[in-house]
Write a protein that holds these residues in place. Sequence first.
Motif, PDB file in Angstrom:
ATOM      1  N   SER A 164       0.830  -1.206   0.000  1.00  0.00           N
ATOM      2  CA  SER A 164       0.000   0.000   0.000  1.00  0.00           C
ATOM      3  C   SER A 164       0.868   1.261   0.000  1.00  0.00           C
ATOM      4  CB  SER A 164      -0.909   0.012   1.230  1.00  0.00           C
ATOM      5  OG  SER A 164      -1.768  -1.092   1.254  1.00  0.00           O
ATOM      6  N   PHE A 165       1.864   1.271   0.869  1.00  0.00           N
ATOM      7  CA  PHE A 165       2.786   2.404   0.966  1.00  0.00           C
ATOM      8  C   PHE A 165       3.460   2.667  -0.377  1.00  0.00           C
ATOM      9  CE2 PHE A 165       7.206   3.718   1.483  1.00  0.00           C
ATOM     10  CZ  PHE A 165       7.094   4.869   2.246  1.00  0.00           C
ATOM     11  N   LEU A 166       3.877   1.609  -1.050  1.00  0.00           N
ATOM     12  CA  LEU A 166       4.600   1.747  -2.315  1.00  0.00           C
ATOM     13  C   LEU A 166       3.678   2.180  -3.454  1.00  0.00           C
ATOM     14  CD1 LEU A 166       6.895  -1.384  -1.952  1.00  0.00           C
ATOM     15  CD2 LEU A 166       7.620   1.020  -1.840  1.00  0.00           C
ATOM     16  N   ILE A 167       2.410   1.749  -3.432  1.00  0.00           N
ATOM     17  CA  ILE A 167       1.459   2.224  -4.438  1.00  0.00           C
ATOM     18  C   ILE A 167       1.272   3.730  -4.294  1.00  0.00           C
ATOM     19  CG2 ILE A 167      -0.955   2.150  -5.210  1.00  0.00           C
ATOM     20  CD1 ILE A 167      -0.983  -0.804  -4.267  1.00  0.00           C
ATOM     21  N   ASP A 168       1.039   4.179  -3.058  1.00  0.00           N
ATOM     22  CA  ASP A 168       0.888   5.606  -2.790  1.00  0.00           C
ATOM     23  C   ASP A 168       2.135   6.367  -3.233  1.00  0.00           C
ATOM     24  OD1 ASP A 168      -0.141   8.061  -1.184  1.00  0.00           O
ATOM     25  OD2 ASP A 168       1.765   7.583  -0.198  1.00  0.00           O
ATOM     26  N   ASP A 169       3.307   5.841  -2.896  1.00  0.00           N
ATOM     27  CA  ASP A 169       4.561   6.496  -3.259  1.00  0.00           C
ATOM     28  C   ASP A 169       4.712   6.582  -4.773  1.00  0.00           C
ATOM     29  OD1 ASP A 169       7.325   7.447  -2.977  1.00  0.00           O
ATOM     30  OD2 ASP A 169       7.872   5.431  -3.633  1.00  0.00           O
ATOM     31  N   PRO A 301       7.918  -5.128  -5.448  1.00  0.00           N
ATOM     32  CA  PRO A 301       9.383  -5.211  -5.311  1.00  0.00           C
ATOM     33  C   PRO A 301      10.155  -4.271  -6.234  1.00  0.00           C
ATOM     34  CG  PRO A 301       8.436  -7.398  -5.189  1.00  0.00           C
ATOM     35  CD  PRO A 301       7.310  -6.471  -5.584  1.00  0.00           C
ATOM     36  N   THR A 302       9.573  -3.928  -7.387  1.00  0.00           N
ATOM     37  CA  THR A 302      10.264  -3.005  -8.297  1.00  0.00           C
ATOM     38  C   THR A 302      10.379  -1.620  -7.678  1.00  0.00           C
ATOM     39  OG1 THR A 302       9.473  -4.227 -10.233  1.00  0.00           O
ATOM     40  CG2 THR A 302      10.214  -1.975 -10.592  1.00  0.00           C
ATOM     41  N   GLN A 303       9.267  -1.107  -7.124  1.00  0.00           N
ATOM     42  CA  GLN A 303       9.293   0.200  -6.472  1.00  0.00           C
ATOM     43  C   GLN A 303      10.134   0.161  -5.202  1.00  0.00           C
ATOM     44  OE1 GLN A 303       8.147   2.853  -7.841  1.00  0.00           O
ATOM     45  NE2 GLN A 303       8.036   4.406  -6.245  1.00  0.00           N
ATOM     46  N   LEU A 304      10.076  -0.965  -4.499  1.00  0.00           N
ATOM     47  CA  LEU A 304      10.873  -1.122  -3.279  1.00  0.00           C
ATOM     48  C   LEU A 304      12.366  -1.052  -3.605  1.00  0.00           C
ATOM     49  CD1 LEU A 304      10.554  -1.820  -0.198  1.00  0.00           C
ATOM     50  CD2 LEU A 304      10.980  -4.190  -0.859  1.00  0.00           C
ATOM     51  N   ARG A 305      12.766  -1.754  -4.652  1.00  0.00           N
ATOM     52  CA  ARG A 305      14.183  -1.759  -5.051  1.00  0.00           C
ATOM     53  C   ARG A 305      14.621  -0.347  -5.462  1.00  0.00           C
ATOM     54  NH1 ARG A 305      13.749  -5.746  -8.034  1.00  0.00           N
ATOM     55  NH2 ARG A 305      13.387  -4.719 -10.031  1.00  0.00           N
ATOM     56  N   LYS A 306      13.766   0.354  -6.169  1.00  0.00           N
ATOM     57  CA  LYS A 306      14.088   1.716  -6.590  1.00  0.00           C
ATOM     58  C   LYS A 306      14.307   2.622  -5.382  1.00  0.00           C
ATOM     59  CE  LYS A 306      12.207   5.568  -9.261  1.00  0.00           C
ATOM     60  NZ  LYS A 306      11.104   6.013 -10.149  1.00  0.00           N
ATOM     61  N   ARG A 307      13.431   2.532  -4.392  1.00  0.00           N
ATOM     62  CA  ARG A 307      13.522   3.403  -3.222  1.00  0.00           C
ATOM     63  C   ARG A 307      14.652   2.993  -2.277  1.00  0.00           C
ATOM     64  NH1 ARG A 307      11.796   8.069  -4.852  1.00  0.00           N
ATOM     65  NH2 ARG A 307       9.526   8.409  -4.721  1.00  0.00           N
ATOM     66  N   THR A 308      15.180   1.789  -2.445  1.00  0.00           N
ATOM     67  CA  THR A 308      16.327   1.362  -1.648  1.00  0.00           C
ATOM     68  C   THR A 308      17.614   1.998  -2.155  1.00  0.00           C
ATOM     69  OG1 THR A 308      15.216  -0.747  -1.201  1.00  0.00           O
ATOM     70  CG2 THR A 308      17.559  -0.663  -0.750  1.00  0.00           C
ATOM     71  N   HIS A 309      17.624   2.425  -3.420  1.00  0.00           N
ATOM     72  CA  HIS A 309      18.797   3.073  -3.993  1.00  0.00           C
ATOM     73  C   HIS A 309      19.054   4.411  -3.296  1.00  0.00           C
ATOM     74  CE1 HIS A 309      18.164   0.770  -8.044  1.00  0.00           C
ATOM     75  NE2 HIS A 309      18.692   0.020  -7.101  1.00  0.00           N
ATOM     76  N   PRO A 310      20.285   4.904  -3.355  1.00  0.00           N
ATOM     77  CA  PRO A 310      20.583   6.220  -2.767  1.00  0.00           C
ATOM     78  C   PRO A 310      19.914   7.341  -3.556  1.00  0.00           C
ATOM     79  CG  PRO A 310      22.489   5.361  -3.944  1.00  0.00           C
ATOM     80  CD  PRO A 310      21.487   4.251  -3.923  1.00  0.00           C
ATOM     81  N   PRO A 311      19.783   8.540  -2.967  1.00  0.00           N
ATOM     82  CA  PRO A 311      19.219   9.682  -3.683  1.00  0.00           C
ATOM     83  C   PRO A 311      20.013   9.964  -4.956  1.00  0.00           C
ATOM     84  CG  PRO A 311      19.395  10.142  -1.345  1.00  0.00           C
ATOM     85  CD  PRO A 311      20.142   8.861  -1.589  1.00  0.00           C
ATOM     86  N   PRO A 312      19.394  10.561  -5.984  1.00  0.00           N
ATOM     87  CA  PRO A 312      18.039  11.107  -5.973  1.00  0.00           C
ATOM     88  C   PRO A 312      16.939  10.095  -6.308  1.00  0.00           C
ATOM     89  CG  PRO A 312      19.118  11.626  -8.043  1.00  0.00           C
ATOM     90  CD  PRO A 312      20.144  10.910  -7.217  1.00  0.00           C
ATOM     91  N   GLU A 313      17.308   8.906  -6.825  1.00  0.00           N
ATOM     92  CA  GLU A 313      16.283   7.946  -7.220  1.00  0.00           C
ATOM     93  C   GLU A 313      15.553   7.371  -6.015  1.00  0.00           C
ATOM     94  OE1 GLU A 313      15.849   4.152 -10.254  1.00  0.00           O
ATOM     95  OE2 GLU A 313      17.729   4.428  -9.178  1.00  0.00           O
ATOM     96  N   GLY A 314      16.300   7.128  -4.943  1.00  0.00           N
ATOM     97  CA  GLY A 314      15.701   6.500  -3.780  1.00  0.00           C
ATOM     98  C   GLY A 314      16.030   7.237  -2.505  1.00  0.00           C
ATOM     99  N   TRP A 315      15.821   6.555  -1.383  1.00  0.00           N
ATOM    100  CA  TRP A 315      16.064   7.125  -0.059  1.00  0.00           C
ATOM    101  C   TRP A 315      17.165   6.375   0.686  1.00  0.00           C
ATOM    102  CZ3 TRP A 315      10.293   5.984   0.054  1.00  0.00           C
ATOM    103  CH2 TRP A 315       9.571   7.010  -0.563  1.00  0.00           C
ATOM    104  N   GLY A 316      17.695   5.327   0.081  1.00  0.00           N
ATOM    105  CA  GLY A 316      18.637   4.469   0.787  1.00  0.00           C
ATOM    106  C   GLY A 316      17.884   3.540   1.725  1.00  0.00           C
TER     107      GLY A 316
END
Length: 384
Positions: A164-169, A301-316
Amino acid sequence: MTTADDALRLLVHRQNLRNTCIAADTDAHAPLAPGQARMRIDSFALTANNVTYAAFGEAMKYWEFFPAEPSTLGCIPVWGFATVVESRAVGVEPGERCFGFWPIGSHLLVTPARVDAQGFVDGAAHRQALPSAYNRVQFCRSDPGYVQAHEARQALLRPLFITSFLIDDFLAEQSFFGARQVLLSSASSKTAYGTALCLSGRHGDAASVAVTGLTSQANLEFTRSLGCYDQVLAYDDLSALDPEVPTVYVDMSGSAAQRMAVHTHFNGALSYSCAVGGTHWDALGPGSGLPGPRPTLFFAPTQLRKRTHPPPEGWGPEGLQQRIQAAWARLMAAMDGAGRSPWLVVHEGHGVDAVRQAYLSLIEGRTDPRAGHMLSFWPPAAQA
């Protein structure tokens, strides 16, 4: 001591999910190879999300996590708690309680890899090509979100709420594709509720959108009581919505007929069609030939992997976990709100008959939306 009656798995026929059978769980007694560990699956959640795993078992490879024989059968994955009962893996000790992705069964042989203080990855050969988000096993003792008294909440809601969190994001990242409304089907489901809660938390922001739910007539009153939708309509009342309002459709049901109705109603005003679930598993259909945008499958998992990346693509990794924990805290606060009737009522079941009956009630759509099934093949006294 494990007996033959304890060492079981529930299997389903891939082409007819109503047909089930009980098979011996060979992972209960197979000799351990060096580097392996045997997990006893103590308890697991069963929700409409698991129906989605089965409905998309072929397309999204869910059947490949826990292969069954013959190949016409499948073992549906579930989230829950397990205990290490035997180990030949360094750093994974007997007695360790874990949260992870398991088969509907009594045991699982794992091959722990990348073991650290938080847990390990199941490095079994057949899982190497599967999404890594499902292969991580978390030690409960080092999980900051673990509360023993709330194990049922964690198993029933946390995996769904992360989706749910990742859909919203994802939708917010895309500025909601220019829409002013997000429309969710199967609005009474736990994943839809979590998505609506995250979306409604943006109200007051410049980028906020109206949140509208579609549900069955039977679940209408319950869904309205959740307090996170701006409006909730029965499926048959779709025509009451303004067809000119730019809309994103988040499809939790997978119903081909309902998808056609939404696409036809909004047509040019439908800015994006997001396919998420398959709660209406027996009404699935292709996404071609529809007015408006072609449905696009959302894979968490695709959005999760993206947001695991460092900025600017993700948050780490740390930034992602901080955001998920903050959102989870809001969910817990909403569930515990004073004066509200229980939104989640946990139903515990033990033994093969209880597991099978809970599964059939879900697959046939007979489950109260408040119900959350926590199940085990073990009698209560045998659980950790």
